[in-house]
Design an enzyme around this catalytic site. Structure first.
Site, PDB file in Angstrom:
ATOM      1  N   LYS A  92      35.683  30.301  36.460  1.00  0.00           N
ATOM      2  CA  LYS A  92      36.786  30.760  37.025  1.00  0.00           C
ATOM      3  C   LYS A  92      37.741  31.046  35.695  1.00  0.00           C
ATOM      4  O   LYS A  92      38.827  31.841  35.052  1.00  0.00           O
ATOM      5  CB  LYS A  92      37.653  30.005  37.338  1.00  0.00           C
ATOM      6  CG  LYS A  92      37.566  29.598  39.007  1.00  0.00           C
ATOM      7  CD  LYS A  92      38.050  31.377  39.523  1.00  0.00           C
ATOM      8  CE  LYS A  92      38.516  31.087  41.181  1.00  0.00           C
ATOM      9  NZ  LYS A  92      38.613  32.395  42.076  1.00  0.00           N
ATOM     10  N   GLY A 149      38.386  39.839  50.361  1.00  0.00           N
ATOM     11  CA  GLY A 149      38.156  38.414  51.017  1.00  0.00           C
ATOM     12  C   GLY A 149      38.995  38.530  52.026  1.00  0.00           C
ATOM     13  O   GLY A 149      39.725  37.236  51.751  1.00  0.00           O
ATOM     14  N   ASP A 152      36.460  42.894  54.258  1.00  0.00           N
ATOM     15  CA  ASP A 152      35.017  42.093  54.022  1.00  0.00           C
ATOM     16  C   ASP A 152      33.966  42.300  54.601  1.00  0.00           C
ATOM     17  O   ASP A 152      33.684  43.183  54.871  1.00  0.00           O
ATOM     18  CB  ASP A 152      36.452  40.544  54.979  1.00  0.00           C
ATOM     19  CG  ASP A 152      35.566  38.971  54.343  1.00  0.00           C
ATOM     20  OD1 ASP A 152      34.552  39.044  54.276  1.00  0.00           O
ATOM     21  OD2 ASP A 152      36.670  38.226  54.447  1.00  0.00           O
ATOM     22  N   TYR A 167      31.357  27.245  39.703  1.00  0.00           N
ATOM     23  CA  TYR A 167      32.529  27.609  40.160  1.00  0.00           C
ATOM     24  C   TYR A 167      33.571  27.529  38.642  1.00  0.00           C
ATOM     25  O   TYR A 167      34.649  28.896  38.654  1.00  0.00           O
ATOM     26  CB  TYR A 167      33.124  27.275  40.906  1.00  0.00           C
ATOM     27  CG  TYR A 167      34.458  27.538  41.907  1.00  0.00           C
ATOM     28  CD1 TYR A 167      34.801  28.556  42.310  1.00  0.00           C
ATOM     29  CD2 TYR A 167      36.180  26.396  41.771  1.00  0.00           C
ATOM     30  CE1 TYR A 167      36.298  29.272  42.882  1.00  0.00           C
ATOM     31  CE2 TYR A 167      36.590  26.654  42.195  1.00  0.00           C
ATOM     32  CZ  TYR A 167      37.122  28.084  43.230  1.00  0.00           C
ATOM     33  OH  TYR A 167      38.931  28.066  43.047  1.00  0.00           O
ATOM     34  N   ASP A 194      30.907  44.590  50.773  1.00  0.00           N
ATOM     35  CA  ASP A 194      30.050  43.523  50.374  1.00  0.00           C
ATOM     36  C   ASP A 194      30.941  44.606  48.511  1.00  0.00           C
ATOM     37  O   ASP A 194      30.381  45.498  47.845  1.00  0.00           O
ATOM     38  CB  ASP A 194      28.793  44.267  49.681  1.00  0.00           C
ATOM     39  CG  ASP A 194      28.461  43.431  48.935  1.00  0.00           C
ATOM     40  OD1 ASP A 194      29.117  42.453  48.082  1.00  0.00           O
ATOM     41  OD2 ASP A 194      27.207  42.749  48.983  1.00  0.00           O
TER      42      ASP A 194
HETATM   43  P1  NAD Z   1      37.487  32.421  51.667  1.00  0.00           P
HETATM   44  O1  NAD Z   1      35.850  31.148  51.007  1.00  0.00           O
HETATM   45  O2  NAD Z   1      38.309  30.924  52.810  1.00  0.00           O
HETATM   46  O3  NAD Z   1      37.116  33.339  51.633  1.00  0.00           O
HETATM   47  C1  NAD Z   1      36.614  34.253  50.806  1.00  0.00           C
HETATM   48  C2  NAD Z   1      36.541  35.484  51.639  1.00  0.00           C
HETATM   49  O4  NAD Z   1      35.737  35.991  50.659  1.00  0.00           O
HETATM   50  C3  NAD Z   1      35.574  35.315  52.708  1.00  0.00           C
HETATM   51  O5  NAD Z   1      36.363  36.418  54.332  1.00  0.00           O
HETATM   52  C4  NAD Z   1      34.360  35.795  52.878  1.00  0.00           C
HETATM   53  O6  NAD Z   1      33.677  36.581  53.542  1.00  0.00           O
HETATM   54  C5  NAD Z   1      34.734  37.088  51.737  1.00  0.00           C
HETATM   55  N1  NAD Z   1      33.752  37.178  50.578  1.00  0.00           N
HETATM   56  C6  NAD Z   1      32.374  36.365  50.159  1.00  0.00           C
HETATM   57  N2  NAD Z   1      31.633  37.754  49.932  1.00  0.00           N
HETATM   58  C7  NAD Z   1      31.736  39.017  50.051  1.00  0.00           C
HETATM   59  C8  NAD Z   1      31.787  40.118  49.290  1.00  0.00           C
HETATM   60  N3  NAD Z   1      30.611  39.772  48.319  1.00  0.00           N
HETATM   61  N4  NAD Z   1      32.291  41.354  48.887  1.00  0.00           N
HETATM   62  C9  NAD Z   1      33.571  40.875  50.274  1.00  0.00           C
HETATM   63  N5  NAD Z   1      33.787  40.239  50.938  1.00  0.00           N
HETATM   64  C10 NAD Z   1      33.162  38.806  50.277  1.00  0.00           C
HETATM   65  O7  NAD Z   1      38.612  31.350  50.054  1.00  0.00           O
HETATM   66  P2  NAD Z   1      39.223  31.306  50.063  1.00  0.00           P
HETATM   67  O8  NAD Z   1      39.867  29.902  49.450  1.00  0.00           O
HETATM   68  O9  NAD Z   1      40.602  32.440  50.606  1.00  0.00           O
HETATM   69  O10 NAD Z   1      40.074  31.435  48.354  1.00  0.00           O
HETATM   70  C11 NAD Z   1      40.032  33.207  47.867  1.00  0.00           C
HETATM   71  C12 NAD Z   1      40.106  33.041  45.849  1.00  0.00           C
HETATM   72  O11 NAD Z   1      41.156  31.693  45.652  1.00  0.00           O
HETATM   73  C13 NAD Z   1      38.863  32.632  45.472  1.00  0.00           C
HETATM   74  O12 NAD Z   1      39.307  32.873  44.134  1.00  0.00           O
HETATM   75  C14 NAD Z   1      39.544  31.112  45.514  1.00  0.00           C
HETATM   76  O13 NAD Z   1      37.757  30.516  44.310  1.00  0.00           O
HETATM   77  C15 NAD Z   1      40.852  30.597  45.187  1.00  0.00           C
HETATM   78  N6  NAD Z   1      41.343  29.826  45.464  1.00  0.00           N
HETATM   79  C16 NAD Z   1      41.779  29.340  46.634  1.00  0.00           C
HETATM   80  C17 NAD Z   1      41.432  27.743  46.429  1.00  0.00           C
HETATM   81  C18 NAD Z   1      41.532  27.143  47.858  1.00  0.00           C
HETATM   82  O14 NAD Z   1      42.357  26.074  47.855  1.00  0.00           O
HETATM   83  N7  NAD Z   1      41.551  27.941  49.000  1.00  0.00           N
HETATM   84  C19 NAD Z   1      41.700  27.216  45.205  1.00  0.00           C
HETATM   85  C20 NAD Z   1      41.880  27.689  44.074  1.00  0.00           C
HETATM   86  C21 NAD Z   1      41.407  29.231  44.343  1.00  0.00           C
HETATM   87  N1  SER Z   2      40.111  24.100  46.548  1.00  0.00           N
HETATM   88  C1  SER Z   2      39.166  24.727  45.740  1.00  0.00           C
HETATM   89  C2  SER Z   2      38.013  24.432  45.721  1.00  0.00           C
HETATM   90  O1  SER Z   2      38.377  23.188  45.800  1.00  0.00           O
HETATM   91  C3  SER Z   2      40.262  25.126  44.422  1.00  0.00           C
HETATM   92  O2  SER Z   2      39.857  26.155  43.641  1.00  0.00           O
HETATM   93  O3  SER Z   2      37.170  24.374  45.562  1.00  0.00           O
END
Ligand code: NAD
Ligand code: SER
Length: 314
Positions: free
Chosen positions: A148, A12, A38, A144, A54
């Site tokens: 988690k 990812g 990714d 979600y 994937d």
């Molecule tokens: P994002 O959606 O920006 O990125 C996720 C990436 O995963 C994308 O590039 C997507 O193409 C890739 N992906 C999706 N399905 C896939 C698959 N089957 N195989 C391989 N790659 C795949 O998400 P993010 O904001 O970077 O978040 C990353 C992690 O951090 C997640 O677990 C999310 O729950 C966690 N998180 C994010 C935030 C935030 O504010 N961004 C907050 C809390 C937790």
């Molecule tokens: N930034 C994330 C969301 O809004 C928190 O996990 O889903």
């Protein structure tokens, strides 16, 4: 201390966190040792080896681990809170199966260490909202959040039962200028800067007084790397650590932006994401992260706004 030659796989890597995490880990381990994976190629990470993957395809994941002799996996692929509600069964599948694939690899000693992020979404409407403690009521109301919370339980189980070195943080909403957010409830806090610079106005999908825990992306990446580099015995929580940066409402953020762009205006049109935000904490108590491995944030709201606007202007 860490082994600079260990190979790392980021699954990812093209997402909001993945791009910045890959860049920062590459500074420590070298581009060639940080493999980005990714669903499709990532132009921003052209210096790193890339694999189309994937994560639901276990065999393909195994073959990448073998090909590069990967030792650490950062699993970031997931559906976030807003997109998860639109596609609940797929959110559950992706968020859980991907985690099992990686935890099983660690259980079989194919890899040494796993990072998997959790979220403030593990909390729900029955959780104390202010200064939410590490250990409290957790009845999440989104798919979600349910995924988690279950994931945290599985990480803890794999650690206790099979000695898997898995580490995790409950990120708040993350705000950075290098990459776009991927479908969360906190995304407004990134979009607002782009719109303020481009159009001098923003329509917010949350109401003006909705306080949520947030963090600058630099702080979040630093927390992640710090947690992954402390000796294992310091990581006393194997579900996931509360992690706090700052907390603000859309109105407070708009006022701070107005200090830089006086003509900026904000309007509010709450949508389905309001109910999600209302079920989450307004602020987080992260005493355990501070005590166990020395966490401390750098950014307050003023510094965050300054940093976002000056970088996006460039
Ligand atoms: P994002 O959606 O920006 O990125 C996720 C990436 O995963 C994308 O590039 C997507 O193409 C890739 N992906 C999706 N399905 C896939 C698959 N089957 N195989 C391989 N790659 C795949 O998400 P993010 O904001 O970077 O978040 C990353 C992690 O951090 C997640 O677990 C999310 O729950 C966690 N998180 C994010 C935030 C935030 O504010 N961004 C907050 C809390 C937790
Ligand atoms: N930034 C994330 C969301 O809004 C928190 O996990 O889903």
């Amino acid at each position: 201390m860490y082994n600079k030659n260990e190979r790392i796989l980021i699954i990812g890597a093209g997402g909001q966190i993945g791009i910045e995490l890959t860049e920062n880990l590459s500074k420590l381990y070298g581009n060639e040792n940080v493999i980005a994976a990714d669903l499709k190629p990532i132009p921003a990470l052209s210096q790193n080896p890339f694999e189309t993957l994937d994560v639901l395809n276990k065999e393909a994941l195994f073959s990448i681990i073998n090909k590069y002799q990967i030792k650490q996996v950062y699993l970031l692929a997931a559906l976030l809170s807003a997109t998860g509600e639109q596609n609940p069964s797929f959110a559950w599948k992706l968020n859980m199966e991907g985690l099992f694939h990686v935890l099983d690899l660690a259980k079989e000693k194919q890899i040494n260490k796993v990072y998997w992020p959790s979220s403030i979404a593990v909390f729900g409407p029955t959780t104390p909202r202010i200064n939410t403690p590490q250990h409290t009521v957790m009845e999440p109301s989104t798919v979600y959040g349910i995924s988690k919370q279950a994931g945290e339980g599985w990480c803890n189980w794999y650690h206790k039962k099979h000695g898997v070195d898995v580490r995790s943080l409950r990120y708040p909403g993350l705000i950075g200028w290098k990459s776009a957010p991927g479908g969360g409830t906190t995304d407004y806090a990134v979009h607002i800067f782009h719109e303020a610079l481009k159009n001098k106005k923003y329509e917010c999908f949350l109401s003006e007084n909705t306080a949520l825990p947030m963090m600058h992306m630099e702080d979040a990446i630093r927390a992640t790397i710090e947690l992954m580099h402390v000796p294992s015995e310091k990581v006393k929580i194997r579900t996931s650590y509360n992690l706090s940066g700052l907390s603000f409402t859309p109105k407070e953020m708009a006022l701070e932006i107005k200090k830089h762009i006086p003509e900026f205006s904000i309007t509010y049109r709450p949508d389905f994401r309001q109910a999600i935000a209302d079920s989450w904490p307004a602020s987080i108590n992260d005493a355990e992260a501070r005590e166990h491995w020395g966490w401390k944030e750098h950014y307050n709201l003023e510094r965050l706004c300054e940093n976002m606007l000056s970088n996006l202007k460039k």
